[in-house]
Write a protein that holds these residues in place. Structure first.
Motif, mmCIF file in Angstrom:
data_model
loop_
_atom_site.group_PDB
_atom_site.id
_atom_site.type_symbol
_atom_site.label_atom_id
_atom_site.label_comp_id
_atom_site.label_asym_id
_atom_site.label_seq_id
_atom_site.Cartn_x
_atom_site.Cartn_y
_atom_site.Cartn_z
ATOM 1 N N ARG A 1 0.841 -1.215 0.000
ATOM 2 C CA ARG A 1 0.000 0.000 0.000
ATOM 3 C C ARG A 1 0.870 1.256 0.000
ATOM 4 O O ARG A 1 0.513 2.262 -0.608
ATOM 5 C CB ARG A 1 -0.937 -0.021 1.212
ATOM 6 C CG ARG A 1 -2.054 -1.039 1.059
ATOM 7 C CD ARG A 1 -2.793 -1.264 2.359
ATOM 8 N NE ARG A 1 -3.331 -0.032 2.913
ATOM 9 C CZ ARG A 1 -3.730 0.117 4.180
ATOM 10 N NH1 ARG A 1 -3.662 -0.888 5.023
ATOM 11 N NH2 ARG A 1 -4.202 1.262 4.598
ATOM 12 N N LEU A 2 2.014 1.180 0.703
ATOM 13 C CA LEU A 2 2.943 2.324 0.712
ATOM 14 C C LEU A 2 3.429 2.620 -0.710
ATOM 15 O O LEU A 2 3.409 3.758 -1.176
ATOM 16 C CB LEU A 2 4.127 2.017 1.641
ATOM 17 C CG LEU A 2 5.213 3.087 1.775
ATOM 18 C CD1 LEU A 2 4.704 4.281 2.566
ATOM 19 C CD2 LEU A 2 6.446 2.530 2.479
ATOM 20 N N LEU A 3 3.862 1.572 -1.400
ATOM 21 C CA LEU A 3 4.368 1.760 -2.764
ATOM 22 C C LEU A 3 3.261 2.225 -3.717
ATOM 23 O O LEU A 3 3.513 2.941 -4.676
ATOM 24 C CB LEU A 3 4.992 0.449 -3.270
ATOM 25 C CG LEU A 3 5.697 0.496 -4.621
ATOM 26 C CD1 LEU A 3 6.833 1.509 -4.629
ATOM 27 C CD2 LEU A 3 6.243 -0.867 -5.010
ATOM 28 N N ARG A 4 2.009 1.814 -3.439
ATOM 29 C CA ARG A 4 0.901 2.161 -4.338
ATOM 30 C C ARG A 4 0.262 3.515 -4.025
ATOM 31 O O ARG A 4 -0.701 3.897 -4.684
ATOM 32 C CB ARG A 4 -0.186 1.073 -4.258
ATOM 33 C CG ARG A 4 0.218 -0.198 -4.956
ATOM 34 C CD ARG A 4 -0.857 -1.255 -4.839
ATOM 35 N NE ARG A 4 -0.463 -2.477 -5.515
ATOM 36 C CZ ARG A 4 -1.118 -3.621 -5.404
ATOM 37 N NH1 ARG A 4 -2.195 -3.699 -4.658
ATOM 38 N NH2 ARG A 4 -0.691 -4.693 -6.065
ATOM 39 N N LEU A 5 0.794 4.218 -3.012
ATOM 40 C CA LEU A 5 0.230 5.545 -2.725
ATOM 41 C C LEU A 5 0.358 6.420 -3.966
ATOM 42 O O LEU A 5 1.354 6.328 -4.686
ATOM 43 C CB LEU A 5 1.019 6.209 -1.583
ATOM 44 C CG LEU A 5 0.804 5.665 -0.174
ATOM 45 C CD1 LEU A 5 1.836 6.264 0.780
ATOM 46 C CD2 LEU A 5 -0.609 5.968 0.309
ATOM 47 N N PRO A 6 -0.611 7.299 -4.199
ATOM 48 C CA PRO A 6 -0.481 8.186 -5.370
ATOM 49 C C PRO A 6 0.467 9.357 -5.084
ATOM 50 O O PRO A 6 0.180 10.505 -5.395
ATOM 51 C CB PRO A 6 -1.920 8.654 -5.601
ATOM 52 C CG PRO A 6 -2.538 8.602 -4.266
ATOM 53 C CD PRO A 6 -1.871 7.499 -3.492
ATOM 54 N N LEU A 7 1.580 9.052 -4.435
ATOM 55 C CA LEU A 7 2.589 10.056 -4.060
ATOM 56 C C LEU A 7 3.927 9.568 -4.598
ATOM 57 O O LEU A 7 4.167 8.359 -4.625
ATOM 58 C CB LEU A 7 2.711 10.161 -2.534
ATOM 59 C CG LEU A 7 1.443 10.384 -1.719
ATOM 60 C CD1 LEU A 7 1.741 10.247 -0.227
ATOM 61 C CD2 LEU A 7 0.882 11.768 -2.011
ATOM 62 N N ILE A 8 4.789 10.489 -4.979
ATOM 63 C CA ILE A 8 6.127 10.088 -5.412
ATOM 64 C C ILE A 8 6.983 9.963 -4.150
ATOM 65 O O ILE A 8 7.108 10.921 -3.391
ATOM 66 C CB ILE A 8 6.711 11.108 -6.410
ATOM 67 C CG1 ILE A 8 5.770 11.220 -7.626
ATOM 68 C CG2 ILE A 8 8.121 10.702 -6.827
ATOM 69 C CD1 ILE A 8 6.208 12.214 -8.679
ATOM 70 N N SER A 9 7.508 8.747 -3.925
ATOM 71 C CA SER A 9 8.149 8.506 -2.627
ATOM 72 C C SER A 9 9.653 8.260 -2.761
ATOM 73 O O SER A 9 10.121 7.696 -3.752
ATOM 74 C CB SER A 9 7.482 7.312 -1.938
ATOM 75 O OG SER A 9 7.542 6.180 -2.762
ATOM 76 N N VAL A 10 10.364 8.697 -1.741
ATOM 77 C CA VAL A 10 11.832 8.549 -1.707
ATOM 78 C C VAL A 10 12.254 8.047 -0.330
ATOM 79 O O VAL A 10 11.787 8.564 0.686
ATOM 80 C CB VAL A 10 12.547 9.918 -1.867
ATOM 81 C CG1 VAL A 10 14.048 9.723 -2.039
ATOM 82 C CG2 VAL A 10 12.009 10.707 -3.018
#
Ligand SMILES: CCC(=O)SCCNC(=O)CCNC(=O)[C@H](O)C(C)(C)COP(=O)(O)OP(=O)(O)OC[C@H]1O[C@@H](n2cnc3c(N)ncnc32)[C@H](O)[C@@H]1OP(=O)(O)O
Length: 314
Positions: free
Chosen positions: A143-152
């Protein structure tokens, strides 16, 4: 005539609702396991809460960039059971953040995360509980990876075991000089179970993944850049370590991420959604999802404004 226009509007609305429903279904933020897999979220939450310590903290900023901090410094930010529950709750909060565009995942006090808390692991070392914890963490990290946010992931110090897996649940990894990502699972008689192996193969390819897992290799920034695990190296100008050093690195990551999150939240979220569907879905399904996402921004405020300003892309 008026009735027709109203009907058309209604149909258009129903159509876009259906598109959203399809989108949500296809790109559901849900994890991998549900009750049909024998997964009982409440039961495992209760079990995990019996192993307290530390916290996972979320700071949502007006810039649209949130900072998620793995906070258990006395154990090198190892995940206690209650922190696993915290993580799941923070991910739920981020799923509902309509103004969000980016996410930075970091560890507290100059180290990323040393995996699962070995004290909790010892207490739940029977196969049934191990499976439940594994499913719970796979769900949260998916779910973290699928958030509609660009993550680093801001990797400072060490990212070991489950900590290394956590870095792969972000879109990008920036490594501070001197930092190490290491899948130490083999040394623990394990393989990754939080989804880290499946994601690693997609990031660095199966040859490199086999080397990293089979050799439990220490990945420093130079090796990370060479094999594509790291997307950049962070060099602090301030000497030594400590709070000033860490906040300087965080500022560097915010600046880096700002290059990709500039613009209105619905557009940035749409960018992430189309890339995510391309990454996860078979081609024809990814294409249909792309069409649906396109439909959410086409004729939207940002699109109309850009058309009105006759923007040129020089
Ligand atoms: C999903 C499956 C997994 O995650 S398997 C991988 C689990 N993780 C590990 O095996 C890491 C074990 N820890 C280490 O190798 C070292 O502590 C590392 C992280 C390299 C740090 O070494 P060093 O800088 O010398 O510090 P240290 O060992 O004195 O540690 C400070 C205190 O933190 C603790 N700590 C560290 N990691 C964990 C952990 N995963 N679970 C529980 N506690 C951990 C250490 O025990 C130490 O505590 P104390 O000061 O002795 O009370």
């Amino acid at each position: 005539m008026a009735l027709c226009a109203a009907k058309r509007r209604l149909l258009k609305h129903a159509g876009s609702c259906a598109a959203w429903a399809r989108l949500l279904q296809r790109q559901s933020s849900g994890g991998v396991y549900s009750s049909s897999h024998g997964f009982n979220q409440e039961e495992i939450r209760e079990k995990l809460r019996a192993f307290p310590g530390g916290s996972v903290d979320l700071l949502k900023q007006e810039s649209g960039i949130a900072v998620l901090t793995i906070n258990n410094p006395s154990r090198m930010n190892a995940f206690s059971g209650s922190m696993m529950v915290d993580l799941e709750e923070r991910v739920s909060q981020l799923e509902n953040w309509t103004d969000g565009k980016g996410l930075i995942v970091q560890g507290a006090a100059g180290s990323f995360c040393s995996g699962s808390d070995l004290n909790a692991v010892r207490a739940i070392s029977n196969p049934q509980d191990g499976m439940k914890m594994c499913m719970f963490m796979q769900n949260s990290l998916t779910r973290l990876l699928r958030l509609p946010l660009i993550s680093v992931a801001l990797v400072e110090g060490r990212a070991l075991g489950g900590g290394a897996e956590l870095t792969t649940a972000c879109d990008f990894r920036l490594m501070a000089s001197g930092s190490v990502i290491q899948f130490v699972h083999k040394h623990m008689g394990l393989v990754p179970g939080w989804g880290g192996a499946a994601r690693l193969v997609r990031i660095v390819g199966s040859q490199n993944a086999l080397k990293l897992l089979g050799g439990a290799l220490k990945v420093d920034p130079e090796l990370g850049m060479r094999i594509g695990l790291a997307d950049g190296v962070l060099e602090a100008t301030r000497a030594g370590e400590g709070a000033g050093h860490t906040s300087e690195l965080l500022q560097q990551v915010e600046n880096w991420l700002g290059g990709y999150t500039k613009g209105p939240a619905p557009v940035i979220q749409a960018v992430k959604r189309v890339v995510l569907s391309g990454r996860e879905l078979p081609l024809s399904e990814a294409l249909r999802t792309e069409k649906d996402v396109f439909g959410t921004v086409w004729g939207g405020p940002a699109n109309l404004q850009a058309l009105a300003s006759k923007s040129k892309h020089k």
